[in-house]
Design a protein around this motif. Sequence first.
Motif, PDB file in Angstrom:
ATOM      1  N   SER A 145       0.633  -1.215  -0.267  1.00 31.84           N
ATOM      2  CA  SER A 145       0.185   0.343  -0.027  1.00 31.84           C
ATOM      3  C   SER A 145       1.058   0.774   0.212  1.00 31.84           C
ATOM      4  O   SER A 145       1.449   0.991   0.913  1.00 31.84           O
ATOM      5  CB  SER A 145      -1.009   0.468   1.220  1.00 31.84           C
ATOM      6  N   GLY A 146       0.258   2.129  -1.041  1.00 28.56           N
ATOM      7  CA  GLY A 146       0.855   4.091  -0.644  1.00 28.56           C
ATOM      8  C   GLY A 146      -0.134   4.622   0.194  1.00 28.56           C
ATOM      9  O   GLY A 146      -0.938   4.826  -0.470  1.00 28.56           O
ATOM     10  N   SER A 147       0.512   5.792   0.646  1.00 24.95           N
ATOM     11  CA  SER A 147       0.532   6.597   1.391  1.00 24.95           C
ATOM     12  C   SER A 147       0.810   8.167   1.017  1.00 24.95           C
ATOM     13  O   SER A 147       1.794   7.523   0.720  1.00 24.95           O
ATOM     14  CB  SER A 147      -0.249   6.090   2.797  1.00 24.95           C
ATOM     15  N   PHE A 148      -0.400   9.253   1.375  1.00 22.03           N
ATOM     16  CA  PHE A 148      -0.061  10.390   1.716  1.00 22.03           C
ATOM     17  C   PHE A 148       1.136  10.682   2.576  1.00 22.03           C
ATOM     18  O   PHE A 148       1.527  11.287   2.503  1.00 22.03           O
ATOM     19  CB  PHE A 148      -1.425  11.038   2.245  1.00 22.03           C
ATOM     20  N   ASP A 149       1.269   9.467   3.604  1.00 23.87           N
ATOM     21  CA  ASP A 149       1.967  10.038   4.769  1.00 23.87           C
ATOM     22  C   ASP A 149       3.430   9.464   4.172  1.00 23.87           C
ATOM     23  O   ASP A 149       4.338   9.580   4.931  1.00 23.87           O
ATOM     24  CB  ASP A 149       1.867   8.945   5.974  1.00 23.87           C
ATOM     25  N   LYS A 150       3.500   9.305   2.694  1.00 19.89           N
ATOM     26  CA  LYS A 150       4.786   9.002   1.855  1.00 19.89           C
ATOM     27  C   LYS A 150       5.652   8.051   1.983  1.00 19.89           C
ATOM     28  O   LYS A 150       6.931   7.960   2.285  1.00 19.89           O
ATOM     29  CB  LYS A 150       6.012  10.850   2.497  1.00 19.89           C
ATOM     30  N   THR A 151       5.323   7.241   2.795  1.00 18.52           N
ATOM     31  CA  THR A 151       5.204   6.287   2.475  1.00 18.52           C
ATOM     32  C   THR A 151       4.893   4.528   2.282  1.00 18.52           C
ATOM     33  O   THR A 151       3.534   5.266   1.573  1.00 18.52           O
ATOM     34  CB  THR A 151       5.697   5.192   4.529  1.00 18.52           C
ATOM     35  N   ALA A 152       4.800   3.913   1.863  1.00 18.74           N
ATOM     36  CA  ALA A 152       4.516   2.426   1.707  1.00 18.74           C
ATOM     37  C   ALA A 152       4.567   1.158   2.746  1.00 18.74           C
ATOM     38  O   ALA A 152       5.914   1.047   3.320  1.00 18.74           O
ATOM     39  CB  ALA A 152       5.406   1.943   0.725  1.00 18.74           C
ATOM     40  N   SER A 153       3.481   0.370   2.798  1.00 22.28           N
ATOM     41  CA  SER A 153       3.601  -0.798   3.358  1.00 22.28           C
ATOM     42  C   SER A 153       3.186  -1.482   3.222  1.00 22.28           C
ATOM     43  O   SER A 153       2.848  -2.062   1.938  1.00 22.28           O
ATOM     44  CB  SER A 153       2.468  -0.298   4.522  1.00 22.28           C
ATOM     45  N   VAL A 154       3.772  -3.179   3.858  1.00 25.01           N
ATOM     46  CA  VAL A 154       3.490  -4.468   2.774  1.00 25.01           C
ATOM     47  C   VAL A 154       3.511  -5.476   3.711  1.00 25.01           C
ATOM     48  O   VAL A 154       3.767  -4.975   5.132  1.00 25.01           O
ATOM     49  CB  VAL A 154       5.661  -5.182   2.046  1.00 25.01           C
ATOM     50  N   PHE A 155       2.156  -5.587   4.059  1.00 26.14           N
ATOM     51  CA  PHE A 155       1.775  -6.803   4.635  1.00 26.14           C
ATOM     52  C   PHE A 155       1.581  -8.107   3.935  1.00 26.14           C
ATOM     53  O   PHE A 155       1.891  -8.471   2.902  1.00 26.14           O
ATOM     54  CB  PHE A 155      -0.128  -6.806   4.832  1.00 26.14           C
ATOM     55  N   GLU A 165       4.355  -6.873   7.338  1.00 20.85           N
ATOM     56  CA  GLU A 165       5.754  -7.374   7.283  1.00 20.85           C
ATOM     57  C   GLU A 165       6.688  -5.783   7.324  1.00 20.85           C
ATOM     58  O   GLU A 165       8.001  -6.134   8.138  1.00 20.85           O
ATOM     59  CB  GLU A 165       5.312  -8.309   6.218  1.00 20.85           C
ATOM     60  N   ASN A 166       6.489  -4.794   6.577  1.00 20.79           N
ATOM     61  CA  ASN A 166       7.634  -3.160   7.040  1.00 20.79           C
ATOM     62  C   ASN A 166       6.442  -2.369   6.207  1.00 20.79           C
ATOM     63  O   ASN A 166       5.730  -2.408   5.783  1.00 20.79           O
ATOM     64  CB  ASN A 166       8.664  -3.966   6.696  1.00 20.79           C
ATOM     65  N   ASN A 167       7.598  -1.136   6.819  1.00 19.67           N
ATOM     66  CA  ASN A 167       6.599   0.231   6.340  1.00 19.67           C
ATOM     67  C   ASN A 167       7.908   0.415   5.444  1.00 19.67           C
ATOM     68  O   ASN A 167       9.130   0.665   5.823  1.00 19.67           O
ATOM     69  CB  ASN A 167       6.465   0.786   6.920  1.00 19.67           C
ATOM     70  N   TYR A 168       8.052   1.145   4.567  1.00 21.38           N
ATOM     71  CA  TYR A 168       9.624   1.610   3.251  1.00 21.38           C
ATOM     72  C   TYR A 168       9.110   2.737   3.566  1.00 21.38           C
ATOM     73  O   TYR A 168       8.301   4.314   3.219  1.00 21.38           O
ATOM     74  CB  TYR A 168       9.108   0.791   2.470  1.00 21.38           C
ATOM     75  N   ARG A 169       9.894   3.668   3.412  1.00 22.59           N
ATOM     76  CA  ARG A 169      10.510   5.363   3.790  1.00 22.59           C
ATOM     77  C   ARG A 169      11.385   4.982   3.033  1.00 22.59           C
ATOM     78  O   ARG A 169      12.864   4.929   2.259  1.00 22.59           O
ATOM     79  CB  ARG A 169      10.134   5.269   5.553  1.00 22.59           C
ATOM     80  N   GLY A 170      11.574   7.573   3.172  1.00 16.98           N
ATOM     81  CA  GLY A 170      12.535   7.168   1.928  1.00 16.98           C
ATOM     82  C   GLY A 170      12.114   8.592   1.040  1.00 16.98           C
ATOM     83  O   GLY A 170      12.350   9.339   0.002  1.00 16.98           O
ATOM     84  N   HIS A 171      10.447   8.512   0.407  1.00 16.41           N
ATOM     85  CA  HIS A 171       9.886   9.692   0.271  1.00 16.41           C
ATOM     86  C   HIS A 171      10.140  10.415   0.575  1.00 16.41           C
ATOM     87  O   HIS A 171       9.739  11.017   1.809  1.00 16.41           O
ATOM     88  CB  HIS A 171       8.554   8.613  -1.089  1.00 16.41           C
ATOM     89  N   GLY A 172      10.154  11.788  -0.685  1.00 13.61           N
ATOM     90  CA  GLY A 172      10.080  12.878   0.911  1.00 13.61           C
ATOM     91  C   GLY A 172       8.377  13.664   0.106  1.00 13.61           C
ATOM     92  O   GLY A 172       7.988  14.595   0.501  1.00 13.61           O
ATOM     93  N   ASP A 173       7.610  12.723  -0.592  1.00 12.69           N
ATOM     94  CA  ASP A 173       6.066  13.705  -0.530  1.00 12.69           C
ATOM     95  C   ASP A 173       5.074  12.078  -0.587  1.00 12.69           C
ATOM     96  O   ASP A 173       6.075  10.818  -0.788  1.00 12.69           O
ATOM     97  CB  ASP A 173       6.445  14.064  -2.197  1.00 12.69           C
ATOM     98  N   SER A 174       4.227  12.312  -1.004  1.00 14.44           N
ATOM     99  CA  SER A 174       3.704  11.147  -1.266  1.00 14.44           C
ATOM    100  C   SER A 174       3.879  10.343  -2.083  1.00 14.44           C
ATOM    101  O   SER A 174       3.733  10.471  -3.168  1.00 14.44           O
ATOM    102  CB  SER A 174       1.604  12.265  -1.271  1.00 14.44           C
ATOM    103  N   SER A 192       6.005   9.243  -6.636  1.00 16.97           N
ATOM    104  CA  SER A 192       6.065  10.089  -5.781  1.00 16.97           C
ATOM    105  C   SER A 192       5.650  11.060  -6.197  1.00 16.97           C
ATOM    106  O   SER A 192       6.270  11.760  -7.529  1.00 16.97           O
ATOM    107  CB  SER A 192       6.942   9.834  -4.168  1.00 16.97           C
ATOM    108  N   GLY A 193       5.213  12.217  -5.475  1.00 18.58           N
ATOM    109  CA  GLY A 193       4.902  13.443  -6.206  1.00 18.58           C
ATOM    110  C   GLY A 193       6.839  14.361  -5.435  1.00 18.58           C
ATOM    111  O   GLY A 193       6.615  15.422  -5.887  1.00 18.58           O
ATOM    112  N   ASP A 194       7.588  13.218  -4.979  1.00 17.48           N
ATOM    113  CA  ASP A 194       9.270  13.917  -4.660  1.00 17.48           C
ATOM    114  C   ASP A 194       9.639  14.022  -6.453  1.00 17.48           C
ATOM    115  O   ASP A 194      11.178  14.266  -6.029  1.00 17.48           O
ATOM    116  CB  ASP A 194       9.109  12.926  -3.801  1.00 17.48           C
ATOM    117  N   LYS A 195       9.259  13.348  -7.137  1.00 17.16           N
ATOM    118  CA  LYS A 195       9.865  13.890  -8.235  1.00 17.16           C
ATOM    119  C   LYS A 195      10.771  12.337  -8.420  1.00 17.16           C
ATOM    120  O   LYS A 195      11.572  12.773  -9.428  1.00 17.16           O
ATOM    121  CB  LYS A 195      11.101  14.846  -8.980  1.00 17.16           C
ATOM    122  N   THR A 196      10.492  11.913  -7.856  1.00 17.57           N
ATOM    123  CA  THR A 196      11.575   9.825  -8.304  1.00 17.57           C
ATOM    124  C   THR A 196      10.420   8.879  -8.099  1.00 17.57           C
ATOM    125  O   THR A 196       9.703   9.115  -7.386  1.00 17.57           O
ATOM    126  CB  THR A 196      12.254   9.535  -6.491  1.00 17.57           C
TER     127      THR A 196
END
Length: 424
Positions: A145-155, A165-174, A192-196
């Motif tokens: 799942s991908g969220s407005f909180d700038k992270t992705a989660s995997v179940f 299972e894990n939360n994936y951080r690194g993006h600077g925008d939604s 993401s909206g962070d241009k990456t």
Amino acid sequence: MEAFVTICKKINFNPFFLPSLGGGRAARPQCPLCPTRPLVTGHQLPWNSGLRTPGNPPPCVPPPAGRRIRASAGRAGSCRAGGSCVRAAGRGGRCRRGGAGMALSPYVQAMQELFRANTRSREFPAHGAKVHSVAWSCCGRRLASGSFDKTASVFLLEKDRLVKENNYRGHGDSVDQLCWHPSNPDLFVTASGDKTIRIWDVRTTKCIATVNTKGENINICWSPDGQTIAVGNKDDVVTFIDAKTHRSKAEEQFKFEVNEISWNNDNNMFFLTNGNGCINILSYPELKPIQSINAHPSNCICIKFDPMGKYFATGSADALVSLWDVDELVCVRCFSRLDWPVRTLSFSHDGKMLASASEDHFIDIAEVETGEKLWEVQCESPTFTVAWHPKRPLLAFACDDKDGKYDSSREAGTVKLFGLPNDS
């Protein structure tokens, strides 16, 4: 034609007035010749009038006996008095003027019986803000799942529940959209909206590649052969990235609003839905225009291909879902049970069911071949994303839910599953 004009005069109906169907709730006046059927832009004109709208859909007026109107651009077959009309999907794919309904197909009966025993929905905490996208890995073991909180989660899917299972951080925008590798169940990519865009490996729980793009990314897809990732941004630029070298292979700037993108299952054509209600088709990898189809009278929002490669479906701001034959590129059916712009679509693993959702507080599940209503999944708020499991009749989805326990304005950030056993 004379009879048609006479009826129009009696009811004070202008057959040449084409109402605008833009954003918001889709206004659909009734057809003067077929009262059980809502009217969509262009359906006012009789088949033999010689006057066609840009979408060129068929009218409600039945054609002469023996004449078959091939579907195209927002139309879904013919409407014969006393016969079937797949355009009237809100009545299970039938438009019968005074006639009785058809018997449900064996498949519809079987799936309705299955859902009656597995009608439970369950929600799972995923993010600190609204969830924009959900997607299953090709094996069905994991849901991302991908969220407005700038992270992705995997179940992980364990029996009838999701275990984070894990939360994936690194993006600077939604994180606006994500998808999995078509054949590798360990890789997924986020836009993401962070241009990456970022490619993640669930075995290492780390980002294995970050690719910079020129704009704020809003949609992404992975080619069926797994070699290329396409990402679209808010400036209507689509970039094609080599999945192995992580370098740009090609870039296309479009002069229209690009909403969603997808390859066909054969990997030789690339499809885009646009703000003019059209489906644009390019050859791949040449990226040469093949065809532009006037699919809807208003913004064409989303597109999905069925796993069998027989159909693809589009959802529009006119609140309609249209089903298209992949080989002939003609519309064979429309589904009209939703009242708000269609945001998201998903085919089941066998290609026999189609889930569609919008701001309506339910998800419509239809049989693909007939348009019959299979089930409605009740929701308490608009639905952003839906995704069928690749092997089971299990539907993941996410809505604009609020955490009402402490703050009614706080977004819940949950992921939900429908199709769980009632006794689980």
